[in-house]
Design a protein around this motif. Sequence first.
Motif, short mmCIF file in Angstrom:
data_model
loop_
_atom_site.label_atom_id
_atom_site.label_comp_id
_atom_site.label_asym_id
_atom_site.label_seq_id
_atom_site.Cartn_x
_atom_site.Cartn_y
_atom_site.Cartn_z
N PRO A 1 -50.15 72.88 31.72
CA PRO A 1 -48.46 72.40 31.41
C PRO A 1 -48.13 73.21 29.74
N ASP A 2 -49.59 72.78 29.39
CA ASP A 2 -49.03 73.48 27.14
C ASP A 2 -49.30 75.02 27.62
N LEU A 3 -49.89 75.62 28.54
CA LEU A 3 -50.15 77.24 27.99
C LEU A 3 -49.40 77.74 29.24
N ALA B 1 -54.70 57.44 21.94
CA ALA B 1 -54.69 56.22 22.92
C ALA B 1 -53.86 57.01 23.74
N LYS B 2 -52.38 57.41 23.53
CA LYS B 2 -51.41 57.91 24.62
C LYS B 2 -51.88 59.34 26.00
N ARG B 3 -52.57 60.19 25.17
CA ARG B 3 -53.94 60.83 26.00
C ARG B 3 -54.80 60.42 27.43
N THR C 1 -42.32 74.09 19.30
CA THR C 1 -42.56 73.87 18.03
C THR C 1 -43.60 72.49 18.16
N THR C 2 -44.08 72.04 18.33
CA THR C 2 -45.49 71.61 18.34
C THR C 2 -46.47 72.37 18.08
N ASN C 3 -46.68 72.89 19.23
CA ASN C 3 -47.78 74.09 19.30
C ASN C 3 -47.31 75.82 19.59
N SER C 4 -48.36 76.77 19.38
CA SER C 4 -47.74 78.00 19.87
C SER C 4 -49.09 78.32 20.63
N VAL D 1 -44.15 71.85 32.75
CA VAL D 1 -44.00 72.83 31.48
C VAL D 1 -44.65 71.34 29.94
N GLY D 2 -45.69 71.94 29.31
CA GLY D 2 -45.61 70.76 28.40
C GLY D 2 -46.86 70.12 28.15
N GLY D 3 -46.96 69.38 26.76
CA GLY D 3 -48.10 68.11 27.40
C GLY D 3 -47.84 67.04 27.78
N SER D 4 -46.44 66.48 27.44
CA SER D 4 -46.08 65.24 27.41
C SER D 4 -45.63 65.60 28.90
N SER D 5 -45.92 66.56 30.29
CA SER D 5 -45.35 66.31 31.49
C SER D 5 -46.84 65.55 32.50
N ARG D 6 -47.85 65.08 31.55
CA ARG D 6 -49.41 64.98 31.75
C ARG D 6 -48.90 63.53 32.29
N THR D 7 -48.09 62.98 31.51
CA THR D 7 -47.86 61.09 31.93
C THR D 7 -47.72 60.98 32.70
N PRO D 8 -48.50 60.39 33.65
CA PRO D 8 -48.58 59.66 34.79
C PRO D 8 -46.88 59.50 35.06
N GLY E 1 -39.16 63.49 23.31
CA GLY E 1 -40.50 64.48 23.34
C GLY E 1 -41.85 63.28 23.57
N GLY E 2 -42.68 64.03 23.36
CA GLY E 2 -44.42 63.29 23.20
C GLY E 2 -44.34 62.48 22.35
N ASP E 3 -43.67 62.50 20.76
CA ASP E 3 -43.19 62.01 19.36
C ASP E 3 -43.30 61.05 19.83
N ASP E 4 -42.10 60.65 20.43
CA ASP E 4 -41.51 59.69 20.28
C ASP E 4 -42.27 58.69 21.42
N LEU F 1 -41.70 68.36 29.05
CA LEU F 1 -41.78 67.63 28.47
C LEU F 1 -42.75 67.83 26.88
N GLY F 2 -42.70 68.07 25.83
CA GLY F 2 -42.85 68.61 24.81
C GLY F 2 -43.11 67.65 24.51
N GLY F 3 -43.77 68.38 22.69
CA GLY F 3 -44.26 67.33 21.83
C GLY F 3 -42.54 66.50 21.37
N LEU G 1 -54.47 56.98 28.12
CA LEU G 1 -53.42 56.67 29.16
C LEU G 1 -53.36 57.53 30.29
N SER G 2 -53.52 58.93 29.87
CA SER G 2 -53.13 59.81 31.10
C SER G 2 -54.78 59.51 32.22
N GLN G 3 -55.58 59.28 31.62
CA GLN G 3 -55.97 59.44 32.42
C GLN G 3 -56.79 57.98 33.34
P1 AMP Z 1 -46.70 70.96 23.27
O1 AMP Z 1 -44.82 71.25 22.62
O2 AMP Z 1 -46.18 71.29 24.74
O3 AMP Z 1 -47.69 71.41 23.36
O4 AMP Z 1 -46.78 69.31 23.74
C1 AMP Z 1 -47.11 68.32 23.16
C2 AMP Z 1 -47.09 66.77 23.45
O5 AMP Z 1 -47.59 67.15 24.28
C3 AMP Z 1 -47.13 65.93 22.20
O6 AMP Z 1 -47.27 65.19 22.04
C4 AMP Z 1 -48.86 65.27 22.87
O7 AMP Z 1 -49.23 64.53 22.27
C5 AMP Z 1 -48.66 65.32 24.67
N1 AMP Z 1 -49.06 65.80 25.21
C6 AMP Z 1 -50.53 66.27 25.34
N2 AMP Z 1 -51.88 65.46 26.17
C7 AMP Z 1 -51.39 65.11 26.76
C8 AMP Z 1 -51.64 64.15 27.74
N3 AMP Z 1 -53.44 64.17 28.26
N4 AMP Z 1 -50.94 62.87 27.89
C9 AMP Z 1 -49.66 62.50 27.04
N5 AMP Z 1 -49.21 63.55 26.36
C10 AMP Z 1 -50.20 64.85 25.86
#
Ligand code: AMP
Length: 592
Positions: free
Chosen positions: A342-344, A244-246, A16-19, A315-322, A203-206, A174-176, A248-250
């Motif tokens: 997780p996003d790959l 900033a959200k990213r 949805t967000t990235n391919s 899986v999914g970028g947002s699953s990096r959220t601590p 998702g992370g957009d929210d 948890l993706g975007g 805060l994951s670190q």
């Molecule tokens: P995806 O749909 O799997 O590509 O995930 C994209 C979502 O992951 C977007 O909302 C990004 O802002 C979020 N994202 C990517 N890296 C991080 C991170 N390090 N911490 C929190 N969210 C992230």
Amino acid sequence: MSAIDDSPIIGIDLGTTNSVVAAYIDGRIRVLEEQGTGLLPSVVGVSADGKLLIGQAAKNQLVAFPERTLASVKRRMGEAVNLKMADEEYSPQEISAMILRRLKDRAEQVLGRPATRAVITVPAFFDEGQRQATREAGELAGLTIERIINEPTAAALVYHAGQTGRRHLVIYDLGGGTFDVSIVRMEDGVVEVLSSKGDTKLGGDDFDTLLMENVAERFSSEHGVDLTENASTRWRLLQACERAKRELSQHAFTRVSEEFIAEVDGKPLSLDVRIDRHEYEELINPLVERTIRCVDEALNDASLTTSQIDELILVGGSSRTPLVRQRLLQELHHEAHWAVNPDLAVALGAATQAAMQSGASVGPVLVDVATHTLGIECARGSRFNPTIGYAPILHRNSPLPARHEDTFSTMFSDQEEAEIRVFQGESPNLQYNKELGSFRLSGLNKSAEADGSIVVRFELTLDGTLSVTAVERLTGITKSLKIRNALTSQSEATHDSAVERLGMMFSDSDDVVASEVGVSDAGIETGEGRVDGPHSTLLMRVEKVRSDASDEDAEDIDRLLQAIEEAEQRGDQELVDSIRSELEDLLFYIEG
Ligand code: AMP
């Protein structure tokens, strides 16, 4: 000869967000990158001069020219709709085909030969119509779709391709823009999705939006200007909040800073707001809880209990959220297995399936990960009745290079020194873990607030070098320690020779970096964690003798600890010292 040589089948995660596109090359599954990244934003647009834009270039013009740009088309797959882009109408399949075409071109460039066959992933909840639309998009892009597989299946394959035995996995994605969780059973190479639950509007957009609204509210109460009113200012703020959200994951805290973001009476206004991780976590907590409820429901639907789960895969970028990882650990009692990015993961799984389909024998995808959890010693509980524990900072299986930090509090407000002892291991009980080294952060500000006063940062490189940095947030006093071979197995060598072998290197720096550091009392696993101070050696002695002490002695110890606390609260240092020495005498007597 490898499969890729006779007939390459590429694996595609059409997100949805990235391919992402991946392929089996020289015996390994690899993500195919362009300009240093594997992620292609799933955005399509038309430029002012009528050129087709796909990916980042299209994403860049999304806000300025929404009528010429389309994003999140995956949500519309299977619908009989026409999507308008620069006065032309397109089906969702056509837009998806443009993204797929771009990935196909990328693959051909990297592989140096035509790539006409693909495995594409779809969410487990996609119905037949949505799957068919995805197939059509592939064909429009000039690809023969060898197979459509479920995203959770792909993620499971990354770790377990070719393995035997039965395993139950939770795949939390948890993706975007979307969330789904699947319970997967793998048995002798057969992957079965037992249940799936999700929310296509979460998702992370929210998370970005919640943070943006919070920052905008603060700005508005200070300057009386609503940054969300104007579309392009809102977009700028949203982008800054996403960054900033990213962070805060670190990091335990970060700043959202944007120069000249608004104007009042002809005067430019800049934005500079500090955000602590715990504040951010309070904002997103209701959304994270919604995902946790879905996990419970999915387990129920699969008629499994948490004890029957062998593994948790993120899986999914947002699953990096601590906070996500922390809540899942509480709920499932499993550390997440996220050895691949997780996003790959989904694309790697699609390529694994593709390679297996071509007859290649592939095992789990191998990546460089932290082989042990690394953390520091800390005390938990009340100041005068603490238990000495282990605060993990970098978790086992984190992909390398890895970087994470947490905040800790000094034990006492007048503490001038903190000892940072670095350990490696998985046990919550410190004595079963291996000490890698230690250092003292001296000259702490005695008048500083104890809570969240020290930030401890761990950085682990691919070659296994661990850098530990401690910073007092108020003064910026910094000290760091470098440990080589921090990934070496715990069973090797004795403690002393290990320390020698690790070749510790201290580096002192008293640079004042107060502007880069700050407070947060929201340690992830260590919210209550306290690093040791002057009383801590004493408290550790108390800890050691308490179990062997008679009831009478134990009562005396507690009475004296209580008295120290009261004297501290009154600020009577003389009395503190005298009770301390009384307690020391008592401990000496019991130890003897
Ligand atoms: P995806 O749909 O799997 O590509 O995930 C994209 C979502 O992951 C977007 O909302 C990004 O802002 C979020 N994202 C990517 N890296 C991080 C991170 N390090 N911490 C929190 N969210 C992230």
